[in-house]
Design a protein around this motif. Sequence first.
Motif, short mmCIF file in Angstrom:
data_model
loop_
_atom_site.label_atom_id
_atom_site.label_comp_id
_atom_site.label_asym_id
_atom_site.label_seq_id
_atom_site.Cartn_x
_atom_site.Cartn_y
_atom_site.Cartn_z
N SER A 1 7.63 2.75 -7.23
CA SER A 1 6.49 3.20 -6.45
C SER A 1 6.50 4.72 -6.33
N ALA A 2 5.46 5.24 -5.71
CA ALA A 2 5.34 6.69 -5.54
C ALA A 2 4.85 6.98 -4.12
N PRO A 3 5.70 6.74 -3.12
CA PRO A 3 5.26 6.88 -1.73
C PRO A 3 5.16 8.35 -1.30
N GLU A 4 4.18 8.63 -0.45
CA GLU A 4 4.07 10.01 0.05
C GLU A 4 5.27 10.34 0.91
N ARG B 1 0.82 -1.22 0.00
CA ARG B 1 0.00 0.00 0.00
C ARG B 1 0.85 1.26 0.00
N GLY C 1 3.44 2.39 -1.37
CA GLY C 1 3.99 3.00 -2.58
C GLY C 1 2.94 3.47 -3.56
N ARG C 2 1.65 3.39 -3.15
CA ARG C 2 0.57 3.77 -4.06
C ARG C 2 -0.08 5.06 -3.58
N PRO C 3 -0.01 6.12 -4.39
CA PRO C 3 -0.60 7.40 -3.98
C PRO C 3 -2.08 7.26 -3.67
N GLY C 4 -2.52 7.92 -2.61
CA GLY C 4 -3.94 8.00 -2.30
C GLY C 4 -4.53 6.76 -1.65
N VAL C 5 -3.70 5.78 -1.28
CA VAL C 5 -4.20 4.60 -0.58
C VAL C 5 -3.98 4.78 0.92
#
Lengths: 211, 175
Positions: free
Chosen positions: A150-153, A78, A80-84
């Motif tokens: 991934s694109a982690p916050e 979760r 690494g997924r934006p908005g999760v």
Amino acid sequence: MKTDDLIRLLAADVHVREPLGPAIARALGVGVVVCAALLVFDIHLRHDLATAIMLPRVAFKILLTLSIAVLAIGLLERVGRPGVPLATAERLLLLPLAAIVIAVGLELALTPAASWGARLVGRNAGWCLFYIPVFSAVPLAAILTAMRRSAPESPTLAGAVAGLSAAGMAAAFYAWHCPDDSPLFLATWYTIAGAAVTGVGALLGRRLLVW
Amino acid sequence: MMRGAIGGDEKAYRSFLHSVTPHLRAIARRRCRAWGMPPSDAEDVVQDVLVTVHLKRGTWDQTRPIGPWLATIVRNRAVDLQRRRGGGGQIAVPLEDVVETLGTELDSEADDLADAERLINRLKDPARDIVRSISLDGAGVKETAARLKMTEGAVRVALHRAMKALAALYRSGNG
């Protein structure tokens, strides 16, 4: 550049896909294979495994490390997924923490105080501190490589989760070798080794997982 | 639409990008105004977001709504831009600067083209050639491959690398 031109460019590049899920799965596969090989061919399963596995302390040690690995990997999917949202997956990690606190309490209640020192230090504390990070190294590298997609916050948090996943996996394998079964040993040395790997993951994540 | 796009459907993907762009532009303009940045920056933000959406589309879980995913990417890019421009949030822009940007707004078409040249020129060949061919001349991957005597696969790999290089250029603030 005109935005329309850029869109035409991006659309032409639609064929190169880098889905995150399969990348993580591959990394975990690599980690499992390497850890299993190290366990079987290098440090070996414990000799009394067939009987020991029935003992509550041994079963607890293996189940606890396994549950940390599974829950950390659930969070990894979760983070690494934006908005999760992460809150539930993060809170689930409190369950093994509570389990170890209860186990330490039981151990202290059920065993004489004179034996606590020996149970805490065990026979192989140095091995545990050495081998859990060694087991973690390849899984951590593989997971971080996958997480570059991934694109982690928070890259630091994502790196820490990668570290915890690798450490959990390493511990879940090392536990099949480890001859020290007291929860006192588990709560001390496994935690120190796992925290170190998690910390290294966080530091690497801060550098490698920025996007 | 994005599902088809993820599946590799170029047309679906292009219309998806076209349909989110006005929305992204509206957000970007609002942010730029709120942060006192020149309106000409808004288009850079839009393009930065589009490239990021493109490179990170593998992180979208197709069973989830796309809105929160998109919104989080926009926020990440906007925050990053703001940090690059000197942080604090409240950036005071002297009136002369505003007047100046209002003036340049008129010939933004020429500006865009100059920007495109500058950006593309920082890529290396064959990426530069491929990018120019597809974006400015409107050629397809197939025609480009034929003209450069490369295989389609090689053009695709080079194009994808160029997209990553473009993303880095937007990030370094030279977009």
